[in-house]
Design an enzyme around this catalytic site. Structure first.
Site, short mmCIF file in Angstrom:
data_model
loop_
_atom_site.label_atom_id
_atom_site.label_comp_id
_atom_site.label_asym_id
_atom_site.label_seq_id
_atom_site.Cartn_x
_atom_site.Cartn_y
_atom_site.Cartn_z
N ASP A 1 0.95 -1.26 -0.25
CA ASP A 1 -0.51 -0.17 0.35
C ASP A 1 0.87 1.09 0.47
O ASP A 1 1.83 1.59 0.20
CB ASP A 1 -0.63 0.20 0.79
CG ASP A 1 -2.39 0.86 1.16
OD1 ASP A 1 -2.14 1.17 -0.10
OD2 ASP A 1 -3.14 0.81 2.12
N ASN B 1 1.59 3.65 -3.12
CA ASN B 1 1.48 3.50 -4.28
C ASN B 1 1.10 5.28 -4.69
O ASN B 1 2.41 6.19 -5.16
CB ASN B 1 1.59 3.10 -5.13
CG ASN B 1 2.17 1.65 -5.29
OD1 ASN B 1 3.29 1.34 -4.62
ND2 ASN B 1 2.12 0.63 -5.74
N GLY B 2 -0.05 5.13 -4.61
CA GLY B 2 -0.47 6.70 -4.63
C GLY B 2 0.19 7.63 -3.97
O GLY B 2 0.31 9.19 -4.00
N TRP C 1 2.68 8.04 -2.01
CA TRP C 1 4.52 8.12 -2.41
C TRP C 1 4.60 9.36 -3.81
O TRP C 1 5.84 10.19 -3.50
CB TRP C 1 5.18 6.64 -2.79
CG TRP C 1 6.07 6.76 -3.12
CD1 TRP C 1 7.07 7.07 -1.88
CD2 TRP C 1 7.24 7.04 -4.67
NE1 TRP C 1 8.03 7.76 -3.15
CE2 TRP C 1 8.42 7.39 -4.60
CE3 TRP C 1 6.48 7.68 -5.84
CZ2 TRP C 1 9.36 7.41 -5.55
CZ3 TRP C 1 7.40 7.71 -6.57
CH2 TRP C 1 8.99 7.60 -6.28
N ARG D 1 -0.60 10.18 -9.39
CA ARG D 1 -0.50 8.67 -8.85
C ARG D 1 0.24 7.41 -9.62
O ARG D 1 0.89 6.55 -8.66
CB ARG D 1 -1.33 7.72 -8.68
CG ARG D 1 -2.42 9.19 -7.54
CD ARG D 1 -3.93 8.40 -7.34
NE ARG D 1 -4.20 7.23 -6.97
CZ ARG D 1 -4.54 6.81 -5.73
NH1 ARG D 1 -3.77 7.91 -5.02
NH2 ARG D 1 -4.03 5.56 -5.73
N HIS E 1 3.14 4.14 -8.72
CA HIS E 1 2.66 2.19 -9.30
C HIS E 1 4.28 1.42 -10.13
O HIS E 1 4.85 1.08 -9.80
CB HIS E 1 1.99 2.21 -10.20
CG HIS E 1 0.82 2.15 -9.41
ND1 HIS E 1 0.16 2.28 -7.72
CD2 HIS E 1 -1.06 3.06 -9.91
CE1 HIS E 1 -0.61 2.23 -7.74
NE2 HIS E 1 -1.40 3.28 -8.90
N TRP F 1 -11.27 -2.35 -8.90
CA TRP F 1 -12.55 -1.91 -10.22
C TRP F 1 -12.35 0.17 -10.52
O TRP F 1 -12.93 0.41 -10.98
CB TRP F 1 -12.70 -2.68 -11.09
CG TRP F 1 -12.42 -3.99 -11.44
CD1 TRP F 1 -12.40 -4.99 -10.36
CD2 TRP F 1 -11.36 -3.87 -12.12
NE1 TRP F 1 -11.17 -5.99 -10.72
CE2 TRP F 1 -10.91 -5.54 -12.01
CE3 TRP F 1 -11.15 -3.90 -13.36
CZ2 TRP F 1 -9.95 -6.50 -13.11
CZ3 TRP F 1 -10.21 -4.83 -14.17
CH2 TRP F 1 -9.46 -5.90 -14.12
N LEU G 1 11.65 -20.05 -5.20
CA LEU G 1 10.76 -19.38 -4.30
C LEU G 1 9.53 -20.20 -5.38
O LEU G 1 9.72 -19.11 -6.40
CB LEU G 1 11.04 -17.80 -3.91
CG LEU G 1 10.08 -17.12 -3.96
CD1 LEU G 1 9.99 -16.89 -2.41
CD2 LEU G 1 10.57 -15.14 -4.72
N ARG H 1 -5.41 -2.49 8.55
CA ARG H 1 -6.67 -3.43 8.25
C ARG H 1 -5.85 -4.50 7.28
O ARG H 1 -4.54 -4.80 6.80
CB ARG H 1 -7.47 -2.43 7.19
CG ARG H 1 -8.37 -1.59 7.69
CD ARG H 1 -9.11 -1.00 6.63
NE ARG H 1 -8.25 0.02 5.11
CZ ARG H 1 -7.95 1.06 5.89
NH1 ARG H 1 -8.46 2.16 6.81
NH2 ARG H 1 -7.78 2.01 4.40
C1 FPP Z 1 -1.28 0.08 -3.52
O1 FPP Z 1 -0.75 1.30 -3.29
C2 FPP Z 1 -1.05 -0.09 -4.38
C3 FPP Z 1 -1.23 -0.47 -5.98
C4 FPP Z 1 -3.18 -0.98 -5.54
C5 FPP Z 1 -1.02 -1.12 -5.88
C6 FPP Z 1 0.39 -2.36 -6.64
C7 FPP Z 1 0.53 -2.57 -8.04
C8 FPP Z 1 2.19 -2.29 -7.58
C9 FPP Z 1 2.64 -2.26 -6.99
C10 FPP Z 1 2.73 -2.68 -9.03
C11 FPP Z 1 2.34 -3.90 -9.64
C12 FPP Z 1 3.42 -4.39 -9.40
C13 FPP Z 1 3.29 -6.00 -9.85
C14 FPP Z 1 4.20 -6.44 -10.74
C15 FPP Z 1 3.49 -6.96 -9.12
P1 FPP Z 1 -2.15 2.64 -3.46
O2 FPP Z 1 -2.21 3.44 -4.83
O3 FPP Z 1 -3.57 1.92 -2.45
O4 FPP Z 1 -1.45 4.04 -2.49
P2 FPP Z 1 -2.27 4.77 -1.58
O5 FPP Z 1 -2.98 3.95 -0.70
O6 FPP Z 1 -1.49 5.82 -0.91
O7 FPP Z 1 -3.38 5.48 -2.52
#
Ligand code: FPP
Length: 259
Positions: free
Chosen positions: A39, A41-42, A44, A52, A56, A88, A150, A213
């Site tokens: 969790d 990415n957004g 960050w 956002r 990713h 989605w 693995l 969570r």
């Molecule tokens: C959560 O951050 C991340 C995701 C919903 C997607 C995870 C996907 C990747 C790490 C890239 C795909 C990689 C592979 C090859 C497995 P968020 O967008 O929910 O962040 P936020 O909570 O800060 O909005």
């Protein structure tokens, strides 16, 4: 179960020099199965004034590094929550970016997965995944099926409740066909009907970016899993975070409901 290592607090673990932390981790039994809710990415990206999707993109780098480090620790299974059945509902542009990123990444990683002897598997509902992504996945799953290192499991279009619903449907079909006596359904039978058939339950579940969570991840399987939540955002998750999480796991006294 193994005796807890005494004396060292999480704060102390976090302050250990990397080499010492790593040798501590290697000196004790490692978890067999680590699951991660990736969790943040957004956040960050937003903190850097970036879109956002840049988060990713950076998240994929953290995935690559984590797969490598987890393999080097001799852990048998790594399950990553890449896309939930709820994801989605994100803006269409973000969803399609994620799908394209997955398609490209899965395809591009094949030589590396082969070189590292990694077996690739996917859990989730395959219906709903764009056909292009599905084909790539099937290709990589087939190519890596005989690898013995693995097992990397990607949870894609995955929901823990969906998984239980699908398992119940499967068992109900067997009952209707006269192949299964309802009274013979036990925990092992349910486990076999889940997507994770044949896998051990996670020993350690890591969640990044601080939220306390479970978010519909591996609901059945985490009954006795040790939880570790770190404030680190997923794109920043590195070898040190992994080692701290595993070292912390190794201090835990796992009782599985016993005294
Ligand atoms: C959560 O951050 C991340 C995701 C919903 C997607 C995870 C996907 C990747 C790490 C890239 C795909 C990689 C592979 C090859 C497995 P968020 O967008 O929910 O962040 P936020 O909570 O800060 O909005």
């Amino acid at each position: 179960a193994f005796p807890p290592a005494s004396g060292v607090s999480v704060a102390e673990l976090s302050r250990l020099p990397e080499a010492e932390l790593r040798s501590r981790v290697l000196a004790r039994p490692r978890p067999r199965h680590v699951a991660i809710i990736m969790d943040g990415n957004g956040r960050w990206a937003t903190r850097r004034g970036l879109p956002r999707v840049a988060g990713h993109h950076q998240g994929v780098k953290a995935v690559r590094e984590t797969v490598r480090q987890v393999g080097e620790l001799g852990i048998d299974f790594l399950t990553l929550y890449a896309f939930s059945s709820e994801n989605w509902q994100r803006p269409e542009t973000e969803v399609s970016f994620l799908m394209t990123l997955l398609e490209r990444t899965i395809d591009g990683e094949l030589p590396d997965l082969m070189a590292k002897n990694v077996r690739f598997r996917v859990i989730g509902r395959s219906a709903g995944i764009p056909p292009g992504v599905r084909r790539r996945i099937e290709h990589v799953v087939t190519e890596t099926a005989a690898n013995t290192g693995l097992t990397l499991v990607l949870a894609l279009n995955y929901g823990g409740r969906d998984e239980i619903v699908d398992a119940v449907r499967g068992l109900a079909r067997e009952v209707r066909a006269g192949a299964l006596d309802p009274e013979s359904i036990d925990e092992a039978a349910v486990a076999r009907a889940l997507y994770t058939d044949g896998m051990p339950d996670p020993d350690l579940l890591i969640r990044t970016s601080g939220e306390m969570r479970v978010s519909n991840f591996l609901l059945w399987q985490i009954a006795y899993t040790e939880l570790w939540v770190t404030p680190t955002l997923w794109p920043d998750f590195g070898v040190r975070d992994l080692h701290v999480a595993v070292a912390e796991y190794q201090r835990r006294d796992r009782r599985f409901g016993r005294v």
